[in-house]
Write a protein that holds these residues in place. Structure first.
Motif, PDB file in Angstrom:
ATOM      1  N   UNK A   1      24.660  40.522 -32.537  1.00  0.00           N
ATOM      2  CA  UNK A   1      23.195  40.622 -32.533  1.00  0.00           C
ATOM      3  C   UNK A   1      22.637  40.411 -31.129  1.00  0.00           C
ATOM      4  N   UNK A   2      23.199  39.439 -30.396  1.00  0.00           N
ATOM      5  CA  UNK A   2      22.719  39.163 -29.041  1.00  0.00           C
ATOM      6  C   UNK A   2      23.016  40.334 -28.112  1.00  0.00           C
ATOM      7  N   UNK A   3      24.235  40.900 -28.218  1.00  0.00           N
ATOM      8  CA  UNK A   3      24.627  41.970 -27.305  1.00  0.00           C
ATOM      9  C   UNK A   3      23.937  43.292 -27.615  1.00  0.00           C
ATOM     10  N   UNK A   4      23.579  43.503 -28.883  1.00  0.00           N
ATOM     11  CA  UNK A   4      22.970  44.782 -29.255  1.00  0.00           C
ATOM     12  C   UNK A   4      21.452  44.722 -29.344  1.00  0.00           C
ATOM     13  N   UNK A   5      20.890  43.528 -29.482  1.00  0.00           N
ATOM     14  CA  UNK A   5      19.438  43.404 -29.602  1.00  0.00           C
ATOM     15  C   UNK A   5      18.759  43.454 -28.250  1.00  0.00           C
ATOM     16  N   UNK A   6      18.821  44.609 -27.605  1.00  0.00           N
ATOM     17  CA  UNK A   6      18.265  44.772 -26.269  1.00  0.00           C
ATOM     18  C   UNK A   6      17.076  45.729 -26.302  1.00  0.00           C
ATOM     19  N   UNK A   7      16.130  45.483 -25.429  1.00  0.00           N
ATOM     20  CA  UNK A   7      14.992  46.389 -25.296  1.00  0.00           C
ATOM     21  C   UNK A   7      15.489  47.687 -24.662  1.00  0.00           C
ATOM     22  N   UNK A   8      15.209  48.841 -25.248  1.00  0.00           N
ATOM     23  CA  UNK A   8      15.745  50.107 -24.720  1.00  0.00           C
ATOM     24  C   UNK A   8      15.314  50.343 -23.278  1.00  0.00           C
ATOM     25  N   UNK A   9      16.190  50.997 -22.548  1.00  0.00           N
ATOM     26  CA  UNK A   9      15.887  51.321 -21.158  1.00  0.00           C
ATOM     27  C   UNK A   9      14.748  52.331 -21.097  1.00  0.00           C
ATOM     28  N   UNK A  10      13.832  52.126 -20.152  1.00  0.00           N
ATOM     29  CA  UNK A  10      12.685  53.012 -19.985  1.00  0.00           C
ATOM     30  C   UNK A  10      13.147  54.309 -19.326  1.00  0.00           C
ATOM     31  N   UNK A  11      13.128  55.395 -20.086  1.00  0.00           N
ATOM     32  CA  UNK A  11      13.582  56.688 -19.553  1.00  0.00           C
ATOM     33  C   UNK A  11      12.536  57.345 -18.661  1.00  0.00           C
ATOM     34  N   UNK A  12      11.281  56.884 -18.740  1.00  0.00           N
ATOM     35  CA  UNK A  12      10.212  57.442 -17.908  1.00  0.00           C
ATOM     36  C   UNK A  12       9.799  56.453 -16.833  1.00  0.00           C
ATOM     37  N   UNK A  13      10.797  55.934 -16.131  1.00  0.00           N
ATOM     38  CA  UNK A  13      10.509  54.885 -15.153  1.00  0.00           C
ATOM     39  C   UNK A  13       9.615  55.392 -14.030  1.00  0.00           C
ATOM     40  N   UNK A  14       9.703  56.728 -13.748  1.00  0.00           N
ATOM     41  CA  UNK A  14       8.871  57.268 -12.678  1.00  0.00           C
ATOM     42  C   UNK A  14       7.373  57.164 -13.013  1.00  0.00           C
ATOM     43  N   UNK A  15       7.047  57.183 -14.315  1.00  0.00           N
ATOM     44  CA  UNK A  15       5.652  57.119 -14.720  1.00  0.00           C
ATOM     45  C   UNK A  15       5.083  55.707 -14.642  1.00  0.00           C
ATOM     46  N   UNK A  16       5.955  54.730 -14.375  1.00  0.00           N
ATOM     47  CA  UNK A  16       5.482  53.350 -14.310  1.00  0.00           C
ATOM     48  C   UNK A  16       4.939  52.985 -12.937  1.00  0.00           C
ATOM     49  N   UNK A  17       4.887  53.943 -12.032  1.00  0.00           N
ATOM     50  CA  UNK A  17       4.383  53.655 -10.689  1.00  0.00           C
ATOM     51  C   UNK A  17       2.910  53.246 -10.751  1.00  0.00           C
ATOM     52  N   UNK A  18       2.567  52.169 -10.067  1.00  0.00           N
ATOM     53  CA  UNK A  18       1.191  51.668 -10.022  1.00  0.00           C
ATOM     54  C   UNK A  18       0.453  52.307  -8.844  1.00  0.00           C
ATOM     55  N   UNK A  19      -0.804  52.731  -9.111  1.00  0.00           N
ATOM     56  CA  UNK A  19      -1.601  53.371  -8.072  1.00  0.00           C
ATOM     57  C   UNK A  19      -2.971  52.701  -7.976  1.00  0.00           C
TER      58      UNK A  19
END
Length: 749
Positions: free
Chosen positions: A661-679
């Motif tokens: 449970x500990x090893x699999x209960x992870x928050x999924x990786x953000x596939x749209x990391x480029x959209x997280x840029x702050x402006x």
């Protein structure tokens, strides 16, 4: 421009190829050691289609340094106190497995008509399983928290220690000693003598030196000092006839008992990784495809011998140590491969020119094959146990299933005798070894120097007095220590019959101390035996009644014990030491395991009440380790944060389920990391805007649009901070920060 040295070219080729191959093996979830071996094969002269190393001699020198740093790092992660706390069960299992696999390897070599030294070295290689590979396989299969995994790791630690001793023994054999004669016994005594002297002296002086210089040590100086001590001990080891790797391991085990051990491990790891990679690449460079083709049958037979031998003899060794049949088979099947120490022993044989050139690539091929098969052997343990259980008589199954439940009742008196004898033997051996070392040094160096500046008899007398003064604390400890221990007093007052044997133990120790004095007097004075014995008795009596000598002996011993336990004390203070009750859980099916919370875990920020771990998995969280803090018996309101280490109590199945449970209960990786840029964007409040008349608090810019107002432009050079209650007006120029989509959504409002 000057020509680039061949060594730099070879190093560049080795590291580039090794880096690429290990990335591939990392992707394939295979051990990096195999990647290094494959890289070595690719850059070797045996591979005609790729670039090859120019100067193999220089690479071999670097590989020898790699062996030194590998064993130094192994010593840093090793603790003699852990070995003593393991009890006899891992010792019995390790000795059984090593002996049986050495015999198996030796007989297999004789089966193919190989030379005697080839067979003996082959037996040593087959007896050593790989700690790194087994640990990784257990981790990949989610079995590291299982109870049997701890037993396997204990045996592997002992095997690593015995491998060091085996290397020394094989070196003695290769230089002409008879393994069946007195020279081999002398080698064992020599190992024990120097090992005891180095460990006792090292644990006394090295922590003292580090403690005095702690304020002057930064990471750079600590690295230099640690590696300097490693190389110095390696050099000293070669001077007395041992291998440099043995000395490096000893210095690592000495530093492992210091407070700075964890820091040294982290600092030395990059150096170990670099030279270790070069060593394993050099192993791959010796793989000759032609030899592998010619020795395909021996390779196959050796693989089968390891798989069957470890499965059978490994299971038998763990059963003899008191484990159940199921646990024994799971442990035995897990150890069915060979690894790093096989290569190190093979390198030793090649450097001594006592084994054939063919044996190295054969062992490498066997190691590669058995490494790939390790996970499958682990998975096969339970089906094999089911098959054995089904075909074995029920009576045998019942008995073998309850081996570790059986308790051997012993009276309190027998237990006291056992504990007292163990302490007396250990105490006598340590102080007798130290006394021998002092006498040897004094008669070898000090006596010769004294005879150059003093008349012969004056020199003998002065040297004798100084020698006796130096060893007197040790001799007094031999005679007096543990005479007032709890076991001694309990036996003395519990039964009058015990008093004569107790007095006999004192008499034996007096005789041992007298033997040292007799030797000193007889060596220097050549007096008659009667005079020597009388003089020895007088000196012994003076030592026994000397309070000053007693205080000196106690002070030295306390300082040594403080140095020995300094790392444990530091671990307790910082909250990193495992709980003392770990080995005393009442239910035999329960044990304690550690679980590290990943940085992207879904558990982060939730309380124990929210997680409901007891209801969902049946486990109990006994402690939470957070940095240097230990939160014992955490309440239900206690929050779990990423980076925490949870100590959980439960059965194998419960802990395995929680670990999954500990090893699999992870928050999924953000596939749209480029959209997280702050402006940063300039926004004007225009006519008709829904924000006119609303304050920053009521506007919902942060809550509904995921943006933040950093200031308002009022014609000044710097932005003006806006208060949460200030209402927006038409024409206000706001500067907001947010993601592109959030800002676009805000502008459309």
């Amino acid at each position: 421009m000057a020509e680039l040295p061949a060594l730099v070219k070879d190093l560049a080729l080795i590291l580039v190829v090794a880096g690429g191959v290990t990335l591939l093996f990392k992707r394939l979830r295979q051990p990096l050691v195999l990647g290094y071996i494959v890289a070595g094969f690719l850059v070797s002269p045996h591979m005609p289609y790729t670039m090859s190393v120019i100067d193999k001699g220089n690479v071999q020198t670097w590989a020898d340094i790699g062996v030194i740093f590998l064993l130094f790092s192994l010593g840093l992660e090793f603790s003699f106190k852990k070995i003593l706390k393991m009890g006899m069960a891992p010792v019995i299992a390790a000795i059984t497995i090593i002996f049986c696999m050495m015999v198996t390897g030796t007989l297999t070599g004789h089966l193919f008509g190989w030379a005697r030294t080839d067979c003996i070295f082959l037996g040593g290689m087959l007896a050593m399983s790989s700690t790194t590979i087994i640990y990784k396989a257990l981790d990949d299969l989610g079995l590291r928290q299982q109870k049997f995994a701890g037993l396997v790791m204990s045996v592997l630690i002992l095997e690593d220690v015995m491998a060091i001793v085996m290397m020394v023994m094989l070196s003695a054999f290769a230089t002409g000693a008879n393994p069946d004669g007195g020279q081999m016994v002398a080698s064992v005594v020599k190992i024990g003598f120097f090992l005891t002297v180095w460990l006792v002296a090292g644990i006394f002086f090295v922590p003292l030196f580090l403690r005095k210089t702690r304020r002057l040590m930064n990471d750079e100086t600590m690295t230099i000092v640690a590696l300097g001590l490693c190389c110095a001990m390696a050099w000293v080891s070669t001077l007395v006839g041992f291998s440099s790797a043995f000395g490096a391991f000893v210095m690592g085990s000495i530093l492992a008992e210091t407070i700075e051990a964890d820091k040294i491990i982290k600092l030395v790891e990059p150096v170990k990784n670099l030279f270790g990679a070069i060593f394993f690449v050099s192993v791959g460079m010796l793989v000759d495809p032609k030899i592998l083709a010619d020795y395909a049958l021996p390779i196959t037979v050796l693989v089968v011998a390891i798989l069957i031998g470890q499965a059978v003899f490994g299971s038998m060794g763990f059963m003899l140590s008191g484990q159940t049949l199921r646990n024994s088979m799971r442990c035995g099947f897990s150890m069915a491969q060979i690894g790093e120490f096989a290569f190190i022993i093979a390198s030793l044989g090649l450097s001594l020119h006592v084994i054939g050139e063919f044996l190295y690539p054969v062992v490498v091929a066997v190691s590669v094959i058995t490494t790939f098969l390790t996970p499958y052997m682990m998975k096969a343990a339970d089906p094999c146990y089911t098959w054995v259980e089904r075909h074995m008589p029920t009576k045998w199954v019942r008995r073998l299933g309850h081996l570790n439940i059986a308790t051997h009742s012993a009276s309190a008196e027998a237990a006291n005798w056992q504990a007292l004898i163990r302490k007396l033997v250990a105490n006598t051996l340590i102080y007798a070894t130290l006394s021998t070392a002092v006498i040897t040094l004094m008669f070898t160096f000090a006596l010769a120097f004294a005879r150059q500046i003093l008349p012969h008899w004056w020199a003998n007398g002065a040297c004798g007095v100084v020698t006796v003064a130096l060893i007197s604390p040790f001799l007094r400890a031999i005679i007096m220590k543990h005479n007032h221990s709890e076991e001694f007093r309990a036996l003395w007052t519990g039964n009058r019959i015990n008093r004569l044997p107790l007095l006999f133990t004192i008499a034996v120790r007096i005789v041992i101390a007298g033997a040292f004095l007799f030797y000193i007097c007889n060596y220097l004075a050549r007096f008659t035996n009667a005079l020597v014995i009388t003089l020895a008795a007088v000196i012994i009596c003076a030592m026994v009644v000397s309070r000053k000598l007693k205080r000196s002996s106690i002070r030295l011993e306390r300082l040594f014990v403080q140095n020995l336990h300094s790392r444990d004390i530091e671990a307790q203070v910082t909250g990193r030491k495992r709980p003392l009750y770990e080995g005393h859980l009442l239910d035999r099916d329960l044990h304690i395991s550690d679980f590290d919370i990943p940085t992207d875990s879904e558990l982060g920020g939730k309380s124990l009440n929210d997680l409901q771990l007891r209801q969902r998995f049946g486990i109990h969280i006994s402690s939470i380790l957070r940095g240097h803090r230990r939160i014992n018996i955490p309440g239900g309101d206690c929050l779990v944060f990423p980076g925490d280490r949870l100590q959980a109590i439960g059965s194998d199945d419960q802990l395995h389920a929680f670990g999954t449970y500990v090893s699999q209960g992870l928050i999924p990786e953000d596939t749209d990391i480029e959209k997280r840029e702050m402006k940063l964007h300039r926004m004007v409040i225009r006519h008709g805007s829904p924000f006119i008349g609303k304050s920053l608090r009521d506007s919902g810019i942060r809550e509904h649009y995921d943006c933040m107002v950093v200031g308002v432009e009022e014609g000044q050079q710097n932005l003006t901070m806006i208060t949460p209650t200030r209402p927006f007006e038409q024409g206000d120029v706001l500067w907001v920060v947010g993601e592109s989509e959030s800002i676009a959504h805000l502008l459309q409002a």
